[in-house]
Design a protein around this motif. Sequence first.
Motif, PDB file in Angstrom:
ATOM      1  N   ASP A   9      41.729  47.044  18.674  1.00  0.00           N
ATOM      2  CA  ASP A   9      43.063  47.305  19.223  1.00  0.00           C
ATOM      3  C   ASP A   9      43.911  46.032  19.240  1.00  0.00           C
ATOM      4  O   ASP A   9      45.134  46.103  19.280  1.00  0.00           O
ATOM      5  CB  ASP A   9      42.971  47.858  20.651  1.00  0.00           C
ATOM      6  N   TYR A  10      43.242  44.878  19.217  1.00  0.00           N
ATOM      7  CA  TYR A  10      43.922  43.584  19.230  1.00  0.00           C
ATOM      8  C   TYR A  10      43.723  42.846  17.901  1.00  0.00           C
ATOM      9  O   TYR A  10      43.793  41.633  17.834  1.00  0.00           O
ATOM     10  CB  TYR A  10      43.433  42.746  20.411  1.00  0.00           C
ATOM     11  N   PHE A  11      43.458  43.618  16.856  1.00  0.00           N
ATOM     12  CA  PHE A  11      43.404  43.126  15.476  1.00  0.00           C
ATOM     13  C   PHE A  11      42.294  42.115  15.210  1.00  0.00           C
ATOM     14  O   PHE A  11      42.431  41.229  14.368  1.00  0.00           O
ATOM     15  CB  PHE A  11      44.773  42.567  15.046  1.00  0.00           C
ATOM     16  N   ASN A  18      34.160  36.035  11.221  1.00  0.00           N
ATOM     17  CA  ASN A  18      35.351  35.432  11.808  1.00  0.00           C
ATOM     18  C   ASN A  18      35.389  35.670  13.312  1.00  0.00           C
ATOM     19  O   ASN A  18      34.892  36.679  13.803  1.00  0.00           O
ATOM     20  CB  ASN A  18      36.603  35.992  11.136  1.00  0.00           C
ATOM     21  N   ASP A  19      36.026  34.761  14.009  1.00  0.00           N
ATOM     22  CA  ASP A  19      36.022  34.756  15.477  1.00  0.00           C
ATOM     23  C   ASP A  19      36.761  35.954  16.077  1.00  0.00           C
ATOM     24  O   ASP A  19      37.935  36.170  15.799  1.00  0.00           O
ATOM     25  CB  ASP A  19      36.662  33.452  15.959  1.00  0.00           C
ATOM     26  N   ASP A  20      36.067  36.698  16.917  1.00  0.00           N
ATOM     27  CA  ASP A  20      36.649  37.836  17.640  1.00  0.00           C
ATOM     28  C   ASP A  20      37.018  37.488  19.076  1.00  0.00           C
ATOM     29  O   ASP A  20      37.574  38.322  19.791  1.00  0.00           O
ATOM     30  CB  ASP A  20      35.656  39.014  17.649  1.00  0.00           C
ATOM     31  N   VAL A  27      41.985  41.603  25.550  1.00  0.00           N
ATOM     32  CA  VAL A  27      41.683  42.885  26.208  1.00  0.00           C
ATOM     33  C   VAL A  27      41.471  42.658  27.700  1.00  0.00           C
ATOM     34  O   VAL A  27      42.061  43.344  28.544  1.00  0.00           O
ATOM     35  CB  VAL A  27      40.439  43.557  25.586  1.00  0.00           C
ATOM     36  N   LEU A  28      40.626  41.696  28.034  1.00  0.00           N
ATOM     37  CA  LEU A  28      40.303  41.446  29.439  1.00  0.00           C
ATOM     38  C   LEU A  28      41.504  40.900  30.204  1.00  0.00           C
ATOM     39  O   LEU A  28      41.732  41.268  31.359  1.00  0.00           O
ATOM     40  CB  LEU A  28      39.107  40.510  29.535  1.00  0.00           C
ATOM     41  N   ALA A  29      42.312  40.053  29.571  1.00  0.00           N
ATOM     42  CA  ALA A  29      43.504  39.504  30.221  1.00  0.00           C
ATOM     43  C   ALA A  29      44.556  40.579  30.483  1.00  0.00           C
ATOM     44  O   ALA A  29      45.335  40.478  31.434  1.00  0.00           O
ATOM     45  CB  ALA A  29      44.109  38.393  29.365  1.00  0.00           C
ATOM     46  N   ALA A  30      44.550  41.628  29.676  1.00  0.00           N
ATOM     47  CA  ALA A  30      45.493  42.732  29.865  1.00  0.00           C
ATOM     48  C   ALA A  30      45.075  43.645  31.011  1.00  0.00           C
ATOM     49  O   ALA A  30      45.779  44.588  31.351  1.00  0.00           O
ATOM     50  CB  ALA A  30      45.622  43.539  28.567  1.00  0.00           C
ATOM     51  N   GLY A  31      43.889  43.364  31.589  1.00  0.00           N
ATOM     52  CA  GLY A  31      43.411  44.172  32.713  1.00  0.00           C
ATOM     53  C   GLY A  31      42.603  45.375  32.296  1.00  0.00           C
ATOM     54  O   GLY A  31      42.331  46.258  33.107  1.00  0.00           O
ATOM     55  N   ASP A  32      42.224  45.426  31.028  1.00  0.00           N
ATOM     56  CA  ASP A  32      41.426  46.548  30.529  1.00  0.00           C
ATOM     57  C   ASP A  32      39.959  46.158  30.458  1.00  0.00           C
ATOM     58  O   ASP A  32      39.601  44.984  30.498  1.00  0.00           O
ATOM     59  CB  ASP A  32      41.910  46.959  29.133  1.00  0.00           C
ATOM     60  N   ASN A  33      39.109  47.153  30.337  1.00  0.00           N
ATOM     61  CA  ASN A  33      37.695  46.951  30.081  1.00  0.00           C
ATOM     62  C   ASN A  33      37.510  46.923  28.569  1.00  0.00           C
ATOM     63  O   ASN A  33      38.293  47.518  27.824  1.00  0.00           O
ATOM     64  CB  ASN A  33      36.875  48.079  30.695  1.00  0.00           C
ATOM     65  N   LEU A  34      36.474  46.245  28.118  1.00  0.00           N
ATOM     66  CA  LEU A  34      36.234  46.066  26.696  1.00  0.00           C
ATOM     67  C   LEU A  34      35.129  46.989  26.229  1.00  0.00           C
ATOM     68  O   LEU A  34      34.022  46.968  26.776  1.00  0.00           O
ATOM     69  CB  LEU A  34      35.867  44.607  26.424  1.00  0.00           C
ATOM     70  N   TYR A  35      35.423  47.815  25.238  1.00  0.00           N
ATOM     71  CA  TYR A  35      34.423  48.691  24.628  1.00  0.00           C
ATOM     72  C   TYR A  35      34.127  48.168  23.225  1.00  0.00           C
ATOM     73  O   TYR A  35      35.052  47.933  22.443  1.00  0.00           O
ATOM     74  CB  TYR A  35      34.919  50.135  24.549  1.00  0.00           C
ATOM     75  N   LEU A  36      32.845  47.970  22.924  1.00  0.00           N
ATOM     76  CA  LEU A  36      32.441  47.494  21.608  1.00  0.00           C
ATOM     77  C   LEU A  36      31.826  48.632  20.810  1.00  0.00           C
ATOM     78  O   LEU A  36      30.685  49.030  21.058  1.00  0.00           O
ATOM     79  CB  LEU A  36      31.426  46.351  21.742  1.00  0.00           C
ATOM     80  N   PRO A  37      32.577  49.166  19.855  1.00  0.00           N
ATOM     81  CA  PRO A  37      31.992  50.177  18.977  1.00  0.00           C
ATOM     82  C   PRO A  37      30.894  49.544  18.116  1.00  0.00           C
ATOM     83  O   PRO A  37      30.793  48.316  18.026  1.00  0.00           O
ATOM     84  CB  PRO A  37      33.153  50.629  18.092  1.00  0.00           C
TER      85      PRO A  37
END
Length: 71
Positions: A9-11, A18-20, A27-37
């Motif tokens: 979602d954040y490209f 390459n660095d993710d 994602v975390l700074a936006a206040g969301d939880n992070l889901y790793l597919p």
Amino acid sequence: MYDFKTPQDYFAPCDGVNDDKPAFDAVLAAGDNLYLPTGSYALSAPVIVPPGRSIVGSDNRPSIKALSDNF
């Protein structure tokens, strides 16, 4: 209800090379939880998870690789 976003979602490249980390942090700074597919992720440094946030992976166990020996 918790909001989940993915690194994609954040490209993030999510190619295991390459660095993710910038996308994880965004994602975390936006206040969301992070889901790793399912996929391969590479991080240049540890990810700090703020209080009240979480990182959740798919049942197929996404792989996360350190890009540095400084972890």
